[in-house]
Design a protein around this motif. Structure first.
Motif, PDB file in Angstrom:
ATOM      1  N   VAL A   1       0.973  -1.281   0.162  1.00 31.91           N
ATOM      2  CA  VAL A   1       0.030   0.010   0.036  1.00 31.91           C
ATOM      3  C   VAL A   1       0.856   1.326   0.003  1.00 31.91           C
ATOM      4  CG1 VAL A   1      -1.508   1.295   1.389  1.00 31.91           C
ATOM      5  CG2 VAL A   1      -1.814  -1.304   1.050  1.00 31.91           C
ATOM      6  N   ALA A   2       1.991   1.229   0.834  1.00 32.70           N
ATOM      7  CA  ALA A   2       2.660   2.323   0.894  1.00 32.70           C
ATOM      8  C   ALA A   2       3.372   2.787  -0.535  1.00 32.70           C
ATOM      9  CB  ALA A   2       3.768   2.237   1.958  1.00 32.70           C
ATOM     10  N   VAL A   3       3.839   1.930  -1.010  1.00 25.81           N
ATOM     11  CA  VAL A   3       4.804   1.853  -2.546  1.00 25.81           C
ATOM     12  C   VAL A   3       3.632   2.476  -3.362  1.00 25.81           C
ATOM     13  CG1 VAL A   3       5.901   0.888  -4.294  1.00 25.81           C
ATOM     14  CG2 VAL A   3       6.444   0.426  -2.029  1.00 25.81           C
TER      15      VAL A   3
ATOM     16  N   ALA B   1       3.742   6.209  -5.340  1.00 26.23           N
ATOM     17  CA  ALA B   1       3.887   6.256  -6.736  1.00 26.23           C
ATOM     18  C   ALA B   1       2.673   7.192  -7.139  1.00 26.23           C
ATOM     19  CB  ALA B   1       3.831   4.965  -7.365  1.00 26.23           C
ATOM     20  N   LEU B   2       1.579   7.082  -6.616  1.00 26.36           N
ATOM     21  CA  LEU B   2       0.347   7.697  -6.971  1.00 26.36           C
ATOM     22  C   LEU B   2       0.641   9.200  -6.782  1.00 26.36           C
ATOM     23  CD1 LEU B   2      -2.540   5.480  -6.174  1.00 26.36           C
ATOM     24  CD2 LEU B   2      -1.606   6.094  -8.466  1.00 26.36           C
ATOM     25  N   VAL B   3       1.103   9.518  -5.509  1.00 27.35           N
ATOM     26  CA  VAL B   3       1.369  11.123  -5.116  1.00 27.35           C
ATOM     27  C   VAL B   3       2.246  11.400  -6.000  1.00 27.35           C
ATOM     28  CG1 VAL B   3       2.322  12.380  -3.281  1.00 27.35           C
ATOM     29  CG2 VAL B   3       0.731  10.714  -2.810  1.00 27.35           C
ATOM     30  N   ALA B   4       3.527  10.622  -6.334  1.00 26.69           N
ATOM     31  CA  ALA B   4       4.461  11.405  -7.201  1.00 26.69           C
ATOM     32  C   ALA B   4       4.002  11.582  -8.433  1.00 26.69           C
ATOM     33  CB  ALA B   4       5.434  10.367  -7.404  1.00 26.69           C
ATOM     34  N   ILE B   5       3.106  10.713  -9.205  1.00 31.60           N
ATOM     35  CA  ILE B   5       2.402  10.884 -10.495  1.00 31.60           C
ATOM     36  C   ILE B   5       1.829  12.235 -10.438  1.00 31.60           C
ATOM     37  CG2 ILE B   5       0.909  10.148 -11.910  1.00 31.60           C
ATOM     38  CD1 ILE B   5       1.730   7.235 -11.610  1.00 31.60           C
ATOM     39  N   TRP B   6       0.637  12.246  -9.334  1.00 40.40           N
ATOM     40  CA  TRP B   6      -0.277  13.356  -9.382  1.00 40.40           C
ATOM     41  C   TRP B   6       0.282  14.745  -8.787  1.00 40.40           C
ATOM     42  CZ3 TRP B   6      -5.352  13.562 -11.015  1.00 40.40           C
ATOM     43  CH2 TRP B   6      -5.545  12.593 -11.418  1.00 40.40           C
ATOM     44  N   SER B   7       1.779  14.708  -8.295  1.00 46.59           N
ATOM     45  CA  SER B   7       2.355  15.971  -8.071  1.00 46.59           C
ATOM     46  C   SER B   7       3.368  16.402  -9.158  1.00 46.59           C
ATOM     47  CB  SER B   7       3.012  15.773  -6.724  1.00 46.59           C
ATOM     48  OG  SER B   7       4.056  14.830  -6.455  1.00 46.59           O
ATOM     49  N   LEU B   8       4.063  15.570  -9.826  1.00 46.87           N
ATOM     50  CA  LEU B   8       4.981  15.763 -10.658  1.00 46.87           C
ATOM     51  C   LEU B   8       4.641  15.884 -12.029  1.00 46.87           C
ATOM     52  CD1 LEU B   8       7.908  13.515  -9.217  1.00 46.87           C
ATOM     53  CD2 LEU B   8       7.410  15.903  -8.706  1.00 46.87           C
TER      54      LEU B   8
END
Length: 106
Positions: free
Chosen positions: A62-64, A68-75
């Motif tokens: 869940v953490a990974v 990954a989703l936070v990185a996608i949606w922020s970058l």
């Protein structure tokens, strides 16, 4: 008279032997079918899951995924690319979990 009784007894025993053979075939067939169906069904644990992951493994999965989703949606600035990458992650995570952690039943 005794020959008649012996003949009747022989007929009765022959009929009983035939019935016993039929019963034995039925029982053998039933046990074969039962074993075959048991071998085809997946074995579930106490909690109803087939394959078990430890708490640490589940938290890691869940953490990974969330990182990954936070990185996608922020970058990534484009919305369409964000949605596509999110769908790819959602579809790929189960396969990656099986490849990386294996399908062991513990």
């Amino acid at each position: 008279m005794s020959k008649e009784r012996a003949r009747r007894r022989a007929e009765r025993t022959a009929v009983l032997e035939k019935e016993k053979a039929v019963r034995a075939r039925r029982v053998a067939r039933r046990s074969f079918v039962t074993k075959a169906t048991r071998s085809l069904k997946p074995r579930f644990g106490r909690d109803g899951r087939i394959y078990h992951r430890s708490l640490r493994q589940r938290i890691g999965i869940v953490a990974v995924t969330v990182i990954a989703l936070v990185a996608i949606w922020s970058l990534i600035p484009e919305l369409a690319l964000r949605i596509i990458l999110t769908a790819i992650i959602v579809l790929a995570v189960p396969a990656l979990v099986v490849v990386v952690l294996g399908r062991r039943a513990s």
